[in-house]
Design a protein around this motif. Structure first.
Motif, PDB file in Angstrom:
ATOM      1  N   CYS A  37       0.803  -1.233   0.000  1.00 14.66           N
ATOM      2  CA  CYS A  37       0.000   0.000   0.000  1.00 14.66           C
ATOM      3  C   CYS A  37       0.828   1.271   0.000  1.00 14.66           C
ATOM      4  O   CYS A  37       0.339   2.342   0.394  1.00 14.66           O
ATOM      5  CB  CYS A  37      -0.928  -0.008   1.204  1.00 14.66           C
ATOM      6  N   ALA A  63      -5.192  -5.991   2.039  1.00 19.39           N
ATOM      7  CA  ALA A  63      -4.165  -4.967   2.212  1.00 19.39           C
ATOM      8  C   ALA A  63      -2.951  -5.531   2.931  1.00 19.39           C
ATOM      9  O   ALA A  63      -3.074  -6.392   3.805  1.00 19.39           O
ATOM     10  CB  ALA A  63      -4.727  -3.795   3.004  1.00 19.39           C
ATOM     11  N   MET A  93      -5.337   0.862   4.388  1.00 19.57           N
ATOM     12  CA  MET A  93      -6.536   0.106   4.034  1.00 19.57           C
ATOM     13  C   MET A  93      -7.468   0.945   3.162  1.00 19.57           C
ATOM     14  O   MET A  93      -8.008   0.464   2.154  1.00 19.57           O
ATOM     15  CB  MET A  93      -7.280  -0.329   5.302  1.00 19.57           C
ATOM     16  N   GLY A  94      -7.656   2.197   3.556  1.00 14.20           N
ATOM     17  CA  GLY A  94      -8.549   3.068   2.807  1.00 14.20           C
ATOM     18  C   GLY A  94      -8.074   3.309   1.386  1.00 14.20           C
ATOM     19  O   GLY A  94      -8.873   3.296   0.441  1.00 14.20           O
ATOM     20  N   THR A  97      -8.652   0.061  -0.626  1.00 14.65           N
ATOM     21  CA  THR A  97     -10.080  -0.190  -0.818  1.00 14.65           C
ATOM     22  C   THR A  97     -10.634   0.624  -1.978  1.00 14.65           C
ATOM     23  O   THR A  97     -11.460   0.145  -2.763  1.00 14.65           O
ATOM     24  CB  THR A  97     -10.866   0.152   0.466  1.00 14.65           C
ATOM     25  N   THR A 100     -10.532  -1.072  -5.373  1.00 17.31           N
ATOM     26  CA  THR A 100     -11.248  -2.324  -5.615  1.00 17.31           C
ATOM     27  C   THR A 100     -12.609  -2.050  -6.241  1.00 17.31           C
ATOM     28  O   THR A 100     -13.246  -1.024  -5.973  1.00 17.31           O
ATOM     29  CB  THR A 100     -11.452  -3.108  -4.304  1.00 17.31           C
ATOM     30  N   LYS A 103     -15.252  -1.955  -3.596  1.00 12.78           N
ATOM     31  CA  LYS A 103     -14.901  -1.031  -2.502  1.00 12.78           C
ATOM     32  C   LYS A 103     -14.889  -1.755  -1.162  1.00 12.78           C
ATOM     33  O   LYS A 103     -15.374  -1.275  -0.143  1.00 12.78           O
ATOM     34  CB  LYS A 103     -15.879   0.155  -2.447  1.00 12.78           C
ATOM     35  N   LYS A 104     -14.266  -2.932  -1.175  1.00 12.85           N
ATOM     36  CA  LYS A 104     -14.215  -3.769   0.019  1.00 12.85           C
ATOM     37  C   LYS A 104     -13.009  -4.696  -0.063  1.00 12.85           C
ATOM     38  O   LYS A 104     -12.681  -5.201  -1.139  1.00 12.85           O
ATOM     39  CB  LYS A 104     -15.493  -4.591   0.141  1.00 12.85           C
ATOM     40  N   LEU A 105     -12.371  -4.919   1.086  1.00 13.27           N
ATOM     41  CA  LEU A 105     -11.243  -5.831   1.168  1.00 13.27           C
ATOM     42  C   LEU A 105     -11.683  -7.144   1.803  1.00 13.27           C
ATOM     43  O   LEU A 105     -12.588  -7.164   2.640  1.00 13.27           O
ATOM     44  CB  LEU A 105     -10.122  -5.226   2.022  1.00 13.27           C
ATOM     45  N   GLN A 106     -11.014  -8.239   1.424  1.00 15.82           N
ATOM     46  CA  GLN A 106     -11.265  -9.511   2.097  1.00 15.82           C
ATOM     47  C   GLN A 106     -10.521  -9.583   3.421  1.00 15.82           C
ATOM     48  O   GLN A 106     -11.050 -10.042   4.431  1.00 15.82           O
ATOM     49  CB  GLN A 106     -10.823 -10.691   1.222  1.00 15.82           C
ATOM     50  N   ASP A 136     -13.834  -1.813   8.922  1.00 16.10           N
ATOM     51  CA  ASP A 136     -14.850  -2.798   8.530  1.00 16.10           C
ATOM     52  C   ASP A 136     -14.674  -4.057   9.384  1.00 16.10           C
ATOM     53  O   ASP A 136     -13.736  -4.825   9.183  1.00 16.10           O
ATOM     54  CB  ASP A 136     -14.690  -3.160   7.045  1.00 16.10           C
ATOM     55  N   ILE A 139     -13.752  -7.557   7.828  1.00 17.63           N
ATOM     56  CA  ILE A 139     -12.452  -7.856   7.224  1.00 17.63           C
ATOM     57  C   ILE A 139     -11.693  -8.850   8.108  1.00 17.63           C
ATOM     58  O   ILE A 139     -11.712  -8.773   9.330  1.00 17.63           O
ATOM     59  CB  ILE A 139     -11.635  -6.564   7.034  1.00 17.63           C
TER      60      ILE A 139
END
Length: 254
Positions: A37, A63, A93-94, A97, A100, A103-106, A136, A139
């Motif tokens: 990142c 991330a 993280m932001g 995100t 993506t 607009k979400k990470l696993q 979130d 995550i």
């Protein structure tokens, strides 16, 4: 019950005109990707390219935040206040995100020194967990299997994936052998494949000192900058599948 494991790799660690790793080839064998990142490697252009590559291959995106240490590739221990670490992780993280599609990470898997220090430093471990919860709560945190960090995260209400390493030697207490020591990185393709199968199917690994120790893993990591990483990735996946192991993203396990 059929064994299942996620197979993850650190990627997007190129910077500007300098390319690192063979992401385009390794991506074919993994199920989750940890994207740099910008704090230890990567930049906005490489972040976008890596996310697009992952999404094209249906690989889940996470991330890979780090201490702010570009010169040291994030592998130098740093004395950073927990509050600052929390903000650094949220920031990274932001940023990822936003690239993506959903607009979400696993997941989130800290990099290098931040990861290794969190295994032993409860305040640092909690700061990372707080960052994830604030962004979130769904995550998944990826943390070293057998470490107190796993217990801390679970107590705080996080989803946690216990991680083992295909290409890294471990001490008798299950921690990673520092990269400064000989034998810390395992490069032999056959050895890496055999130990991966043993960890996943038997829940055991041989420490660098010879002891056989027990472990439980939800995800197996291969470093993209390990020599012969593409051959390692191919061999690990084929060896696991030959033993009937299902290779699936973390979201299907945790």
């Amino acid at each position: 019950m059929t064994a299942r494991i996620d197979f993850n790799c650190d990627m997007g660690e190129s910077f500007g005109a300098y390319k690192m790793g063979q992401d385009e080839e390794i991506i074919k064998y993994i199920t989750s990707v940890n994207v740099a990142c910008g704090f230890h490697a990567g930049d906005p252009n490489w972040m976008r390219l890596t996310v697009e590559l992952a999404q094209y291959h249906n690989v889940a995106v996470g991330a890979h935040p780090s201490f702010p240490d570009l010169p040291g590739f994030g592998r130098r221990n740093m004395a950073v206040a927990p509050g600052e670490v929390k903000n650094d992780v949220i920031y990274q993280m932001g940023a990822l995100t936003a690239f993506t599609g959903a607009k979400k990470l696993q997941h989130v898997k800290p990099h290098g020194a931040m990861y290794n220090m969190a295994v032993r430093d409860e305040a640092l471990a909690r700061a990372i967990c707080e960052a994830i919860l604030e962004v979130d709560p769904e995550i998944i945190l990826v943390a070293l299997t057998g470490s107190k960090w796993v217990d801390i995260a679970r107590d705080m209400g996080l989803r946690v994936a216990r991680e083992a390493f295909a290409d890294r030697a471990v001490n008798a207490d299950g921690t990673l052998v520092p990269r400064s020591k000989p034998g810390s990185v395992i490069e032999d393709v056959d050895e890496v494949a055999l130990r991966s199968v043993k960890m996943v199917t038997k829940g055991k690994v041989t420490a660098i000192t010879g002891e056989e120790i027990a472990l439980s893993a939800d995800t197996l990591c291969l470093h993209g900058d390990t020599p012969n990483s593409v051959y390692l990735a191919s061999s690990i996946r084929s060896s696991l599948e030959a033993q009937g192991v299902q290779i699936v993203p973390l979201g299907q396990i945790v």
